[in-house]
Design a protein around this motif. Structure first.
Motif, mmCIF file in Angstrom:
data_model
loop_
_atom_site.group_PDB
_atom_site.id
_atom_site.type_symbol
_atom_site.label_atom_id
_atom_site.label_comp_id
_atom_site.label_asym_id
_atom_site.label_seq_id
_atom_site.Cartn_x
_atom_site.Cartn_y
_atom_site.Cartn_z
ATOM 1 N N SER A 167 -4.649 14.999 -37.282
ATOM 2 C CA SER A 167 -5.062 14.267 -38.485
ATOM 3 C C SER A 167 -4.546 12.839 -38.525
ATOM 4 C CB SER A 167 -4.600 15.025 -39.739
ATOM 5 O OG SER A 167 -3.189 15.149 -39.759
ATOM 6 N N ILE A 168 -3.330 12.596 -38.068
ATOM 7 C CA ILE A 168 -2.783 11.238 -38.131
ATOM 8 C C ILE A 168 -3.517 10.323 -37.155
ATOM 9 C CG2 ILE A 168 -0.719 9.833 -37.876
ATOM 10 C CD1 ILE A 168 -0.644 11.684 -40.267
ATOM 11 N N VAL A 169 -3.666 10.778 -35.911
ATOM 12 C CA VAL A 169 -4.391 9.980 -34.922
ATOM 13 C C VAL A 169 -5.849 9.804 -35.337
ATOM 14 C CG1 VAL A 169 -5.189 9.913 -32.526
ATOM 15 C CG2 VAL A 169 -2.857 10.658 -33.048
ATOM 16 N N GLY A 170 -6.450 10.855 -35.875
ATOM 17 C CA GLY A 170 -7.841 10.787 -36.287
ATOM 18 C C GLY A 170 -8.090 9.838 -37.435
ATOM 19 N N ASN A 171 -7.068 9.614 -38.254
ATOM 20 C CA ASN A 171 -7.200 8.679 -39.380
ATOM 21 C C ASN A 171 -6.424 7.390 -39.123
ATOM 22 O OD1 ASN A 171 -8.631 10.188 -41.798
ATOM 23 N ND2 ASN A 171 -7.255 11.678 -40.861
ATOM 24 N N GLY A 172 -6.263 7.055 -37.845
ATOM 25 C CA GLY A 172 -5.489 5.874 -37.482
ATOM 26 C C GLY A 172 -6.033 4.591 -38.081
ATOM 27 N N GLY A 173 -7.355 4.458 -38.147
ATOM 28 C CA GLY A 173 -7.941 3.250 -38.718
ATOM 29 C C GLY A 173 -7.549 3.039 -40.154
ATOM 30 N N PHE A 211 3.651 18.454 -35.365
ATOM 31 C CA PHE A 211 2.826 18.046 -34.229
ATOM 32 C C PHE A 211 1.928 16.859 -34.577
ATOM 33 C CE2 PHE A 211 3.766 22.458 -32.902
ATOM 34 C CZ PHE A 211 4.338 22.164 -31.670
ATOM 35 N N GLY A 212 1.590 16.714 -35.859
ATOM 36 C CA GLY A 212 0.824 15.547 -36.251
ATOM 37 C C GLY A 212 1.607 14.267 -36.019
ATOM 38 N N ALA A 213 2.911 14.297 -36.320
ATOM 39 C CA ALA A 213 3.764 13.135 -36.063
ATOM 40 C C ALA A 213 4.010 12.953 -34.576
ATOM 41 C CB ALA A 213 5.085 13.295 -36.810
ATOM 42 N N ALA A 214 4.287 14.041 -33.870
ATOM 43 C CA ALA A 214 4.567 13.953 -32.433
ATOM 44 C C ALA A 214 3.354 13.455 -31.660
ATOM 45 C CB ALA A 214 5.001 15.321 -31.914
ATOM 46 N N ASN A 215 2.156 13.794 -32.138
ATOM 47 C CA ASN A 215 0.933 13.415 -31.432
ATOM 48 C C ASN A 215 0.702 11.916 -31.442
ATOM 49 O OD1 ASN A 215 -1.435 14.183 -29.990
ATOM 50 N ND2 ASN A 215 -2.644 13.867 -31.831
ATOM 51 N N VAL A 216 1.275 11.211 -32.402
ATOM 52 C CA VAL A 216 1.154 9.746 -32.439
ATOM 53 C C VAL A 216 1.871 9.130 -31.241
ATOM 54 C CG1 VAL A 216 1.716 7.669 -33.760
ATOM 55 C CG2 VAL A 216 0.934 9.732 -34.942
ATOM 56 N N PHE A 220 3.184 11.117 -28.460
ATOM 57 C CA PHE A 220 2.931 11.868 -27.236
ATOM 58 C C PHE A 220 1.614 12.620 -27.387
ATOM 59 C CE2 PHE A 220 7.530 11.819 -28.122
ATOM 60 C CZ PHE A 220 7.976 11.067 -27.041
ATOM 61 N N ARG A 221 0.557 12.095 -26.782
ATOM 62 C CA ARG A 221 -0.765 12.696 -26.954
ATOM 63 C C ARG A 221 -0.874 14.049 -26.254
ATOM 64 N NH1 ARG A 221 -3.839 8.495 -29.221
ATOM 65 N NH2 ARG A 221 -2.243 7.379 -30.399
ATOM 66 N N ASP A 222 0.115 14.376 -25.411
ATOM 67 C CA ASP A 222 0.146 15.711 -24.816
ATOM 68 C C ASP A 222 0.338 16.801 -25.874
ATOM 69 O OD1 ASP A 222 -0.160 14.665 -22.314
ATOM 70 O OD2 ASP A 222 1.973 14.675 -21.829
ATOM 71 N N SER A 223 0.768 16.398 -27.058
ATOM 72 C CA SER A 223 0.995 17.377 -28.124
ATOM 73 C C SER A 223 -0.272 18.145 -28.456
ATOM 74 C CB SER A 223 1.510 16.671 -29.386
ATOM 75 O OG SER A 223 2.730 16.014 -29.135
ATOM 76 N N GLU A 224 -1.438 17.478 -28.357
ATOM 77 C CA GLU A 224 -2.704 18.155 -28.637
ATOM 78 C C GLU A 224 -2.929 19.314 -27.677
ATOM 79 O OE1 GLU A 224 -6.084 15.644 -28.824
ATOM 80 O OE2 GLU A 224 -5.219 14.262 -30.286
ATOM 81 N N ALA A 251 1.783 3.039 -37.821
ATOM 82 C CA ALA A 251 0.798 1.965 -37.742
ATOM 83 C C ALA A 251 0.928 1.190 -36.429
ATOM 84 C CB ALA A 251 0.961 1.031 -38.928
ATOM 85 N N GLN A 252 2.166 0.931 -35.997
ATOM 86 C CA GLN A 252 2.369 0.179 -34.755
ATOM 87 C C GLN A 252 1.917 1.005 -33.544
ATOM 88 O OE1 GLN A 252 4.430 0.530 -37.306
ATOM 89 N NE2 GLN A 252 6.020 -1.072 -37.361
ATOM 90 N N GLU A 253 2.228 2.281 -33.525
ATOM 91 C CA GLU A 253 1.898 3.125 -32.372
ATOM 92 C C GLU A 253 0.397 3.387 -32.290
ATOM 93 O OE1 GLU A 253 3.864 4.130 -29.969
ATOM 94 O OE2 GLU A 253 5.618 3.142 -30.856
ATOM 95 N N LEU A 254 -0.255 3.448 -33.443
ATOM 96 C CA LEU A 254 -1.682 3.725 -33.453
ATOM 97 C C LEU A 254 -2.500 2.485 -33.077
ATOM 98 C CD1 LEU A 254 -1.875 5.912 -36.676
ATOM 99 C CD2 LEU A 254 -2.278 6.689 -34.340
#
Length: 292
Positions: free
Chosen positions: A107-113, A181-186, A188-192, A289-292
């Protein structure tokens, strides 16, 4: 000159899950947005909430109930009575968990914009994903209830309360892991990929398609105790206790100490995971915001 003792607060500091209560209107908007986006251009729309679990149920029922002999019949006394109810009551709950955790972890990566443009409580996104999954859960629950009534369902208040607690256990666990995992995925994309493997294991690591007695007989008392420490296992067993058992003569029984020991343990573990996920989320969200 008027003096004030108000402390300065750093902008963007999260109040944790308490922000969800204060921003419940935003939560409602996010849930609506997720539902509209998911079914945009779809002919069947919310009907997929009925179709996908229905197909999943048929595949497992034919493969396990018919071919593997888990359905009790006049020629197979060792199977489970009303195996269709047993199977579907577990599938309904495990589908809620897998959808909630899978969507919350992305959800966090998906709503990065949106996150990069404005500040709003970031916890809203994983929590909204869990709420959307709950919207899909309740139509499936209605089908389960209809099938139970057709099979002579006669639950007690204790059994209904056990089902509600089982749902709470899964909700707490999915929310906590979703935040983690939502935070970790920002970062480390391996979290998915890890979450995908976890969800694959979760379906088979709980008595969704088989009886808990099979695990107990194979593993013995010590390993079975470890098996019961899984909150999903306990939650599925509460659903079997509430929906499947009242459609039988109740001779099959439930795991020992399910309500007196394992349900409280599962609630404590799930609440602990929620706290862990929230603390991790708050620690990492400052650089989203910086990582995304």
């Amino acid at each position: 000159m008027t003096q004030t003792n108000d402390e300065l607060v750093r902008p963007g500091v999260s109040g944790g899950l308490a922000d969800i209560v204060r921003a419940r209107f935003l939560l409602k908007l996010l849930v609506r947005k997720e539902l509209k986006v998911r079914y945009r251009g779809s002919v069947l729309g919310l009907m997929w909430s009925y179709i996908k679990p229905g197909v999943q149920f048929l595949v497992f029922y034919v493969a396990l109930g018919v071919f593997m002999g888990l359905e009790q019949s006049p020629t197979n006394k060792s199977g489970l009575p009303n195996y269709a109810i047993y199977l579907f009551s577990g599938i309904v709950l495990i589908n809620f968990f897998t959808e909630a955790l899978g969507n919350a972890s992305r959800s966090i990566v998906g709503n990065g914009g949106l996150i990069k443009k404005i500040y709003l409580p970031r916890q809203l996104f994983p929590v909204a994903s869990v709420w959307v999954s709950a919207v899909h859960f309740f139509p499936q629950l209605l089908i389960l209830l209809a099938a139970c009534f057709f099979s002579g369902w006669h639950p007690s208040l204790l059994q209904l309360a056990a089902a509600a607690i089982g749902f709470i256990i899964v909700t707490l666990l999915a929310t906590g892991l979703g935040l983690l995992f939502g935070a970790a995925n920002v970062y480390f994309r391996d979290s998915e990929n890890f979450v995908d493997m976890l969800l694959m294991v979760a379906t088979w690591a709980s008595p969704v398609m088989y009886s808990w007695t099979m695990v107990h007989n194979k593993l013995g008392e010590s390993w079975f105790t470890l098996y019961q420490l899984n909150p999903i296992t306990v939650a599925v067993e509460t659903f079997h206790y509430a929906f499947w058992l009242p459609t039988t003569d109740e001779s099959a029984g439930i795991p020992p100490n399910l309500l007196s020991i394992w349900v409280p343990v599962a609630l404590i573990v799930s609440a602990g995971v929620l706290i862990w996920g929230q603390l991790t989320f708050r620690r990492l969200e400052g650089r989203f915001a910086q990582e995304l």
